[in-house]
Structure formats: structure tokens, C-alpha cells
Design an enzyme around this catalytic site. Structure first.
Site, short mmCIF file in Angstrom:
data_model
loop_
_atom_site.label_atom_id
_atom_site.label_comp_id
_atom_site.label_asym_id
_atom_site.label_seq_id
_atom_site.Cartn_x
_atom_site.Cartn_y
_atom_site.Cartn_z
N ASP A 9 0.88 -1.18 0.00
CA ASP A 9 0.00 0.00 0.00
C ASP A 9 0.91 1.23 0.00
O ASP A 9 1.93 1.23 0.70
CB ASP A 9 -0.89 -0.02 1.26
CG ASP A 9 -2.07 0.93 1.16
OD1 ASP A 9 -1.84 2.13 0.95
OD2 ASP A 9 -3.21 0.47 1.30
N ASN A 10 0.57 2.24 -0.78
CA ASN A 10 1.42 3.45 -0.79
C ASN A 10 0.93 4.49 0.21
O ASN A 10 1.48 5.60 0.27
CB ASN A 10 1.51 4.05 -2.20
CG ASN A 10 0.19 4.64 -2.67
OD1 ASN A 10 -0.83 4.54 -1.99
ND2 ASN A 10 0.20 5.25 -3.84
N ASP A 21 4.15 1.33 -4.12
CA ASP A 21 3.13 1.69 -5.11
C ASP A 21 2.93 0.52 -6.06
O ASP A 21 3.92 -0.10 -6.48
CB ASP A 21 3.60 2.95 -5.87
CG ASP A 21 2.47 3.61 -6.62
OD1 ASP A 21 1.95 3.01 -7.58
OD2 ASP A 21 2.08 4.74 -6.23
N ALA A 81 -6.05 -2.06 -4.22
CA ALA A 81 -5.46 -0.72 -4.33
C ALA A 81 -6.01 -0.02 -5.57
O ALA A 81 -6.00 -0.60 -6.66
CB ALA A 81 -3.94 -0.82 -4.41
N TYR A 119 -13.76 6.44 -13.67
CA TYR A 119 -13.52 5.42 -12.64
C TYR A 119 -14.23 4.12 -13.03
O TYR A 119 -13.62 3.04 -13.02
CB TYR A 119 -14.04 5.94 -11.29
CG TYR A 119 -14.11 4.89 -10.21
CD1 TYR A 119 -12.96 4.38 -9.62
CD2 TYR A 119 -15.35 4.39 -9.78
CE1 TYR A 119 -13.03 3.41 -8.63
CE2 TYR A 119 -15.42 3.43 -8.79
CZ TYR A 119 -14.26 2.93 -8.22
OH TYR A 119 -14.34 1.97 -7.25
N LYS A 125 -12.36 0.52 -14.22
CA LYS A 125 -12.63 -0.78 -13.58
C LYS A 125 -13.12 -1.79 -14.63
O LYS A 125 -12.71 -2.96 -14.61
CB LYS A 125 -13.66 -0.61 -12.47
CG LYS A 125 -13.13 0.12 -11.25
CD LYS A 125 -12.19 -0.77 -10.46
CE LYS A 125 -11.69 -0.09 -9.19
NZ LYS A 125 -10.91 -0.98 -8.34
N PHE A 158 -26.95 15.72 -2.31
CA PHE A 158 -26.91 16.15 -3.71
C PHE A 158 -28.13 15.57 -4.42
O PHE A 158 -28.28 14.36 -4.49
CB PHE A 158 -25.61 15.68 -4.38
CG PHE A 158 -24.39 16.34 -3.79
CD1 PHE A 158 -24.04 17.63 -4.17
CD2 PHE A 158 -23.62 15.70 -2.83
CE1 PHE A 158 -22.94 18.27 -3.61
CE2 PHE A 158 -22.52 16.32 -2.27
CZ PHE A 158 -22.18 17.61 -2.66
N1 LIG Z 1 -15.93 1.70 -0.91
C1 LIG Z 1 -16.81 1.28 -1.82
O1 LIG Z 1 -18.02 1.44 -1.66
C2 LIG Z 1 -16.34 0.54 -3.06
C3 LIG Z 1 -17.30 0.17 -4.00
C4 LIG Z 1 -16.90 -0.51 -5.12
C5 LIG Z 1 -15.57 -0.83 -5.31
N2 LIG Z 1 -14.65 -0.44 -4.39
C6 LIG Z 1 -13.26 -0.80 -4.64
O2 LIG Z 1 -12.72 -1.42 -3.50
C7 LIG Z 1 -11.31 -1.15 -3.40
C8 LIG Z 1 -10.98 -0.57 -2.03
O3 LIG Z 1 -11.68 0.66 -1.88
P1 LIG Z 1 -11.78 1.41 -0.47
O4 LIG Z 1 -13.14 1.99 -0.39
O5 LIG Z 1 -11.29 0.54 0.63
O6 LIG Z 1 -10.78 2.63 -0.71
P2 LIG Z 1 -9.50 3.11 0.13
O7 LIG Z 1 -9.07 4.39 -0.50
O8 LIG Z 1 -9.79 3.12 1.58
O9 LIG Z 1 -8.44 1.98 -0.16
C9 LIG Z 1 -7.58 1.99 -1.26
C10 LIG Z 1 -6.20 1.66 -0.74
O10 LIG Z 1 -5.31 1.58 -1.85
C11 LIG Z 1 -4.13 2.32 -1.56
N3 LIG Z 1 -3.59 2.79 -2.84
C12 LIG Z 1 -4.15 3.70 -3.68
N4 LIG Z 1 -3.36 3.87 -4.75
C13 LIG Z 1 -2.30 3.04 -4.59
C14 LIG Z 1 -1.14 2.76 -5.36
N5 LIG Z 1 -0.92 3.40 -6.52
N6 LIG Z 1 -0.25 1.85 -4.90
C15 LIG Z 1 -0.46 1.22 -3.71
N7 LIG Z 1 -1.53 1.45 -2.94
C16 LIG Z 1 -2.43 2.35 -3.36
C17 LIG Z 1 -4.58 3.44 -0.65
O11 LIG Z 1 -3.54 3.98 0.14
C18 LIG Z 1 -5.64 2.74 0.19
O12 LIG Z 1 -5.07 2.13 1.34
C19 LIG Z 1 -11.00 -0.19 -4.54
O13 LIG Z 1 -10.48 -0.95 -5.61
C20 LIG Z 1 -12.35 0.38 -4.92
O14 LIG Z 1 -12.39 0.78 -6.26
C21 LIG Z 1 -14.99 0.26 -3.27
#
Ligand SMILES: NC(=O)c1ccc[n+]([C@@H]2O[C@H](COP(=O)([O-])OP(=O)(O)OC[C@H]3O[C@@H](n4cnc5c(N)ncnc54)[C@H](O)[C@@H]3O)[C@@H](O)[C@H]2O)c1
Length: 303
Positions: free
Chosen positions: A31-32, A51, A73, A140, A144, A200
Site C-alpha cells: 500500500d502506498n 506503489d 489498491a 472510474y 474498472k 446532492f
Molecule cells: N468503498 C466502496 O463502496 C467501493 C465500492 C466498489 C468498489 N470499491 C473498490 O474497493 C477497493 C478498495 O476501496 P476502499 O473503499 O477501501 O478505498 P480506500 O481508498 O480506503 O483503499 C484503497 C487503498 O489503496 C491504496 N492505494 C491507492 N493507490 C495506490 C497505489 N498506486 N499503490 C499502492 N496502494 C495504493 C490506498 O492507500 C488505500 O489504502 C477499490 O479498488 C475500490 O475501487 C470500493
């Protein structure tokens, strides 16, 4: 089994890591920390600040020989993707291709990919099934969907097994304010501080809210099942309007919530509910958390 979790310091990733540790897996996190937090990291996991776009991941994969990779990530902000499509593409597409390359070179057994309901866009027939038309309204969602296509072609060309999980709106403790589906954590913080909540649109828009613990279970199940190469919605198959959500949250907090309405945002989906029949069948999984209970857990986890 040895599992790499990318994004394991983030909201969902940290819950996935906790589940894996509870199930006695050996876990490595990369994780970055761009949005993730050190305090989210389970001390029983090995943490490497890296990263996903960095070439160092190739030597890491060769040395560690992971059985499975759970790839979470990502850049998760819909609005950032609309403002900076190149930034979104760099992390979400190129970053994922980097992980896929490492997986195939190091003979990883299966990759579990975190996708999203945003791949569907504005679908009118609800609940949305996996074969429903895909028309993302944000970069986004498009990034995906593009990654999903990469996974499918990696399977075809290199034989790399995958499981694609399309999450509805995930909520629970440790959720930040910025990412997809953060509406519950944003509202919870406002209500806690006795501030008005900002909506919104007119609040009649609906979402399918799934608890993070149920999402973590779906990721774990994706490692266990024999049959891979499936796409599964991970959802409750229930629509809840934003107005209804605020009523529930007011009940949980025991407070009158003041609502301010603003203009609807570009790229936002109007109605959402995802069928979870495929996940029930293929992952031997079902959601357990009831919304009111999940909201109470989330609200009371705030300091
Ligand atoms: N939260 C939701 O409702 C939701 C819905 C659909 C999909 N997702 C997907 O689930 C996954 C996790 O989402 P989340 O809500 O926990 O978000 P989050 O931002 O809490 O987690 C993402 C993590 O990835 C790390 N990260 C980001 N860019 C990076 C990189 N270039 N290299 C290494 N680490 C990196 C961040 O530091 C963070 O810890 C994502 O892929 C997101 O698209 C989330």
C-alpha cells in the site's frame, strides 16, 4: 496459504486482511498510504509501503511466491476520475496491469479483483445482474471495466485465474470521506458533530449498501471455491434512498438530523440495486449484516 493484499491499509482492504488473519492465512500488504492509514494495518500482517506501479513488485512476487492476490489498491474517487482521467487511468489501469504481469510471471494461482457497480452506469431494470449492459458514466467506472477485460484476456492468453467482485456501496468502520460509497461515513461524522447533512439532488436516489464485513467474507470465499473466472455482484439486493438512510441514521444516533439539499452531481447514478444471486451460487456466500445494525456499528465506531 500466502496472500498478497494490495490496498490492505485502506477501508475495505484492512477488513479483508483481518478476515484472512482470522482464518490463519499468511498475509503481505502492499500500500502506498495515499488514502490508507498505518493504524488500519493488522500487526499480524507484513506491511510493505510500495506503489502498485513500481517495478519493485516483480522481485517481491518472485521472492514471496504468493498463492493468491487480492487486488484492492485503486484511485476510488468518481469525481477525481472526471477531473483527472489520466491520473485515474495511471493507477487503476496501468497499476492493475503491473500487478497482472507480476501475477503471471510468478505463477499466482488466482487474482481477486475489486470492481464496482459503477461499471453498469444508469441501468433502468433493477436489480442489476452481471450481464446487464455496461455503460459507465465516469472514468472510474470505465477504468474498472477495462481492468475486468484485462483479467478476462489474461485468463485466455496466460491462464491466470481470476474472480471479479463488483461491490455495491460498501460501508462500515474505517471508511474515509473521499472514496466511492463514503456517504454513510460522511453523514455519520456530520451527525456526530450535530452538523447538517448535505444531500446532492432531492434524496430520492437509491443505493444498495453492503457492510464491509460481508465484503471481506466474499473476498475470502473467492479464494476457497474450486471454480474461478466468475463475475459476482457483492450486494444486498436492496434499494435504500438517501432520505431513508438519513432517517435510519437519525434513529441510530437518537438525534434530529438537519438536511440541506444541493444540486445533483454530474456522473452520479440515480438508482442502484444489484442482484446477488451469482455470488450466493458461486461463492457460497450471502450478506449477513442488516442495515440498521451495520449503521449502528459504524456510527458507534466513530471517536
Ligand atoms: N468503498 C466502496 O463502496 C467501493 C465500492 C466498489 C468498489 N470499491 C473498490 O474497493 C477497493 C478498495 O476501496 P476502499 O473503499 O477501501 O478505498 P480506500 O481508498 O480506503 O483503499 C484503497 C487503498 O489503496 C491504496 N492505494 C491507492 N493507490 C495506490 C497505489 N498506486 N499503490 C499502492 N496502494 C495504493 C490506498 O492507500 C488505500 O489504502 C477499490 O479498488 C475500490 O475501487 C470500493
Amino acid at each position: 496459504m500466502k496472500v498478497l493484499v494490495t490496498g490492505g491499509a485502506g477501508f475495505i482492504g484492512s477488513h479483508v486482511v483481518d478476515k484472512l488473519i482470522q482464518e490463519k492465512c499468511q498475509v503481505v500488504i502492499i500500500d502506498n498510504l495515499s488514502t490508507g492509514l498505518r493504524e488500519n494495518i493488522n500487526p499480524a500482517a507484513t506491511f510493505i509501503q510500495l506503489d502498485i506501479r513500481n517495478d519493485e513488485i516483480f522481485s517481491l512476487f518472485m521472492t514471496e511466491k504468493f498463492d493468491f492476490v487480492i487486488h484492492l489498491a485503486a484511485q476510488t474517487m468518481v469525481h477525481k476520475s472526471l477531473e483527472m482521467p489520466d491520473y485515474d487511468c495511471d493507477i487503476n489501469i496501468l497499476g492493475t496491469v503491473n500487478i497482472l504481469e507480476a501475477c503471471r510471471k510468478a505463477n499466482v494461482k488466482r487474482i481477486i479483483f475489486s470492481s464496482t457497480a459503477a461499471v453498469y452506469g444508469n441501468v433502468t431494470a433493477l436489480p442489476v445482474v452481471e450481464t446487464s449492459p455496461k455503460a459507465p458514466t465516469s472514468f472510474y467506472g470505465l477504468s474498472k471495466l477495462t481492468c475486468e477485460n484485462y483479467l478476462s484476456l489474461y485468463k485466455e492468453v496466460y491462464g491466470l485465474d481470476y474472480m471479479i467482485l463488483r461491490y455495491a456501496n460498501v460501508y462500515g468502520d474505517r471508511q474515509g470521506d473521499g472514496g466511492e460509497g463514503g456517504v454513510i461515513s460522511i453523514f455519520a461524522r456530520k451527525i456526530r458533530q450535530d452538523q447538517p447533512v448535505l444531500i446532492f439532488g432531492d434524496g430520492s436516489q437509491t443505493r444498495d449498501f453492503i457492510y464491509v464485513g460481508d465484503v471481506a467474507n466474499a473476498n475470502y470465499q473467492s479464494l476457497l471455491v474450486d471454480h474461478a473466472n466468475k463475475i459476482c455482484n457483492i450486494s444486498t439486493q436492496t434499494e435504500t434512498s438517501v432520505n431513508m438512510l438519513i432517517d435510519y441514521m437519525g434513529n441510530v444516533a437518537g438525534k434530529m438530523v438537519v438536511r440541506n439539499y444541493n444540486e445533483k452531481r454530474e456522473g452520479d447514478i440515480y438508482k442502484s440495486s444489484l442482484s446477488n444471486a451469482t455470488a450466493r451460487k458461486n461463492l457460497d456466500w450471502q450478506p449477513h449484516m442488516m442495515l440498521l445494525e451495520g449503521l449502528a456499528k459504524t456510527y458507534h465506531s466513530l471517536i
